[in-house]
Write an enzyme that holds these catalytic residues in place. Structure first.
Site, PDB file in Angstrom:
ATOM      1  CB  SER A  16       5.085   3.742  16.802  1.00  0.00           C
ATOM      2  OG  SER A  16       4.869   4.584  15.675  1.00  0.00           O
ATOM      3  CG  ASN A  88       5.337  -2.075   9.313  1.00  0.00           C
ATOM      4  OD1 ASN A  88       4.329  -2.859   8.464  1.00  0.00           O
ATOM      5  ND2 ASN A  88       4.889  -1.206   9.988  1.00  0.00           N
ATOM      6  CB  SER A 140       0.346  -3.067  -0.279  1.00  0.00           C
ATOM      7  OG  SER A 140      -0.924  -3.065  -0.432  1.00  0.00           O
ATOM      8  CE1 TYR A 154       0.879   2.149   0.617  1.00  0.00           C
ATOM      9  CE2 TYR A 154      -0.633   0.908  -0.728  1.00  0.00           C
ATOM     10  CZ  TYR A 154       0.056   0.971   0.500  1.00  0.00           C
ATOM     11  OH  TYR A 154      -0.026   0.128   1.398  1.00  0.00           O
ATOM     12  CB  ILE A 187      -4.387  -4.638   8.172  1.00  0.00           C
ATOM     13  CG1 ILE A 187      -3.885  -5.414   7.069  1.00  0.00           C
ATOM     14  CG2 ILE A 187      -4.127  -4.899   9.620  1.00  0.00           C
ATOM     15  CD1 ILE A 187      -4.375  -6.860   7.127  1.00  0.00           C
TER      16      ILE A 187
HETATM   17  P1  NAP Z   1       0.050   3.543  10.077  1.00  0.00           P
HETATM   18  O1  NAP Z   1      -1.120   3.034  10.909  1.00  0.00           O
HETATM   19  O2  NAP Z   1      -0.331   4.791   9.533  1.00  0.00           O
HETATM   20  O3  NAP Z   1       1.531   3.520  10.624  1.00  0.00           O
HETATM   21  C1  NAP Z   1       2.572   3.886  10.085  1.00  0.00           C
HETATM   22  C2  NAP Z   1       3.917   3.551  10.737  1.00  0.00           C
HETATM   23  O4  NAP Z   1       5.005   4.029   9.894  1.00  0.00           O
HETATM   24  C3  NAP Z   1       3.859   4.469  12.048  1.00  0.00           C
HETATM   25  O5  NAP Z   1       4.436   3.934  12.882  1.00  0.00           O
HETATM   26  C4  NAP Z   1       4.705   5.915  11.515  1.00  0.00           C
HETATM   27  O6  NAP Z   1       5.167   6.443  12.489  1.00  0.00           O
HETATM   28  C5  NAP Z   1       5.754   5.181  10.558  1.00  0.00           C
HETATM   29  N1  NAP Z   1       6.264   5.986   9.495  1.00  0.00           N
HETATM   30  C6  NAP Z   1       5.693   6.745   8.483  1.00  0.00           C
HETATM   31  N2  NAP Z   1       6.441   7.462   8.080  1.00  0.00           N
HETATM   32  C7  NAP Z   1       7.727   7.292   8.475  1.00  0.00           C
HETATM   33  C8  NAP Z   1       9.078   7.579   8.323  1.00  0.00           C
HETATM   34  N3  NAP Z   1       9.215   8.459   7.286  1.00  0.00           N
HETATM   35  N4  NAP Z   1      10.170   7.052   9.154  1.00  0.00           N
HETATM   36  C9  NAP Z   1       9.905   6.376  10.083  1.00  0.00           C
HETATM   37  N5  NAP Z   1       8.737   6.037  10.553  1.00  0.00           N
HETATM   38  C10 NAP Z   1       7.578   6.404   9.629  1.00  0.00           C
HETATM   39  O7  NAP Z   1       0.384   2.354   8.971  1.00  0.00           O
HETATM   40  P2  NAP Z   1      -0.250   1.075   8.603  1.00  0.00           P
HETATM   41  O8  NAP Z   1      -1.560   0.931   8.135  1.00  0.00           O
HETATM   42  O9  NAP Z   1       0.117  -0.116   9.810  1.00  0.00           O
HETATM   43  O10 NAP Z   1       0.831   0.462   7.506  1.00  0.00           O
HETATM   44  C11 NAP Z   1       2.205   0.069   8.116  1.00  0.00           C
HETATM   45  C12 NAP Z   1       2.515  -0.622   6.682  1.00  0.00           C
HETATM   46  O11 NAP Z   1       1.717  -1.431   6.049  1.00  0.00           O
HETATM   47  C13 NAP Z   1       2.904   0.207   5.538  1.00  0.00           C
HETATM   48  O12 NAP Z   1       4.025  -0.089   4.839  1.00  0.00           O
HETATM   49  C14 NAP Z   1       1.704   0.172   4.379  1.00  0.00           C
HETATM   50  O13 NAP Z   1       2.016   0.668   3.242  1.00  0.00           O
HETATM   51  C15 NAP Z   1       1.512  -1.326   4.679  1.00  0.00           C
HETATM   52  N6  NAP Z   1      -0.055  -1.732   4.422  1.00  0.00           N
HETATM   53  C16 NAP Z   1      -0.840  -1.316   5.186  1.00  0.00           C
HETATM   54  C17 NAP Z   1      -2.275  -1.733   4.811  1.00  0.00           C
HETATM   55  C18 NAP Z   1      -3.414  -1.487   5.665  1.00  0.00           C
HETATM   56  O14 NAP Z   1      -4.456  -2.001   5.219  1.00  0.00           O
HETATM   57  N7  NAP Z   1      -3.439  -0.837   6.772  1.00  0.00           N
HETATM   58  C19 NAP Z   1      -2.282  -2.666   3.844  1.00  0.00           C
HETATM   59  C20 NAP Z   1      -1.305  -2.916   2.919  1.00  0.00           C
HETATM   60  C21 NAP Z   1       0.139  -2.614   3.109  1.00  0.00           C
HETATM   61  P3  NAP Z   1       5.619   8.118  12.564  1.00  0.00           P
HETATM   62  O15 NAP Z   1       4.391   8.792  11.766  1.00  0.00           O
HETATM   63  O16 NAP Z   1       5.635   8.467  13.812  1.00  0.00           O
HETATM   64  O17 NAP Z   1       7.046   8.064  11.913  1.00  0.00           O
END
Ligand code: NAP
Length: 256
Positions: A16, A88, A140, A154, A187
């Site tokens: 989402s 994810n 990550s 994390y 990202i």
């Molecule tokens: P984000 O923008 O905060 O989005 C997180 C997503 O996960 C949302 O859809 C959220 O929806 C869902 N979520 C969180 N807790 C949940 C739960 N308990 N059950 C079901 N859904 C859940 O995060 P993002 O930056 O896109 O990160 C996504 C993934 O990429 C993560 O695993 C993160 O560790 C990894 N990552 C991100 C980065 C970066 O730079 N952004 C870098 C390395 C790795 P709801 O809150 O509605 O549940």
């Protein structure tokens, strides 16, 4: 062109927002049938309406076994099986060890690491039935390769996903199923924006390609692992970070 994803039944947890949404857009554009799984129903409803293609959603907490199992079984029923699971969803609160409550540690582990196990466990019967499958984890660079103050939990969860990956690859091979991980750098997502402009600016200057990643940069890597063309790759990971982990020092970056 990776065309083999057309009509495939795909689950994207955390689809989402942020990276998950990027994965959903890329897979939808390539003709997949997608179910988004997250907690917030309103956001999912909006995303399913905004993204062109075959996108639906199921409310799910990825840290909870009953919730994950029900989501995967319902998706299999609705979409005629499960071909690809993109595990994810994740969370990244920033708290130094000295200030961290044990509950916060457990919550991060449950959302980021336990969830990978739960998604794979719930999907196995479907992969077994189909005689094939694909899992793509979002790990990550933080944890497996780098460190950052406030992200001990994390980083441990993200490195843990890669530890899980190796044995899971062996166990899943019996069902002709592969599992691989994408390791994003920084990202540009809702979650990253919450860390503040100073964080975003500092990170941008430390990346050789001089930009934060786009969510679709991760979507394309996930698409490759999910494709027929990647059939002989399992237990592996790919860093998608604009070169962020390469420079040996700040001077090395300034030389560019
Ligand atoms: P984000 O923008 O905060 O989005 C997180 C997503 O996960 C949302 O859809 C959220 O929806 C869902 N979520 C969180 N807790 C949940 C739960 N308990 N059950 C079901 N859904 C859940 O995060 P993002 O930056 O896109 O990160 C996504 C993934 O990429 C993560 O695993 C993160 O560790 C990894 N990552 C991100 C980065 C970066 O730079 N952004 C870098 C390395 C790795 P709801 O809150 O509605 O549940």
């Amino acid at each position: 062109m990776l065309t083999s994803i057309i009509g495939k039944s795909v689950i994207v947890t955390g689809g989402s927002k942020g990276i998950g949404r990027g994965i959903v857009s890329v897979f939808a554009r390539h003709g997949a049938n997608i179910t988004i799984a997250a907690r917030g129903e309103e956001t999912m409803k909006q995303v399913a309406a905004e993204i062109e293609g075959n996108v639906r959603y199921v409310v799910c907490d990825v840290s909870d076994w009953q919730s994950v199992n029900a989501m995967i079984n319902l998706t299999a029923e609705t979409q005629g099986g499960i071909d690809v699971v993109c595990a994810n969803a994740g969370t990244f609160p920033q708290t130094k060890i000295i200030d961290m409550e044990p509950d916060e540690w457990d919550e991060v582990m449950a959302t980021n690491l336990r969830s990978s196990f739960l998604c794979v466990k719930a999907a196995i019967p479907h992969f077994k039935k189909a005689g094939k499958g694909r899992v793509v984890l979002t790990s990550s660079i933080t944890g497996p390769i780098t460190g950052f103050p406030g992200w001990s939990h994390y980083g441990a969860s993200k490195a843990g996903q890669l530890g899980f990956l190796k044995t899971a690859a062996m166990e899943l091979s019996r069902y002709n199923t592969t599992i691989n991980a994408v390791m994003p750098g920084n990202i540009y997502t809702e979650g990253l924006q919450d860390l503040g402009q100073e964080y975003l600016d500092t990170m941008t200057t430390s990346i050789p390609l001089k930009r934060l990643g786009d969510v679709e940069d991760i979507g394309h890597a996930a698409l490759f692992f999910a494709s027929e063309e990647a059939a002989y790759i399992t237990g592996q990971q790919i860093v998608v970070d604009g070169g962020q982990i390469i420079p040996e020092s700040l001077e090395a970056i300034e030389e560019i």
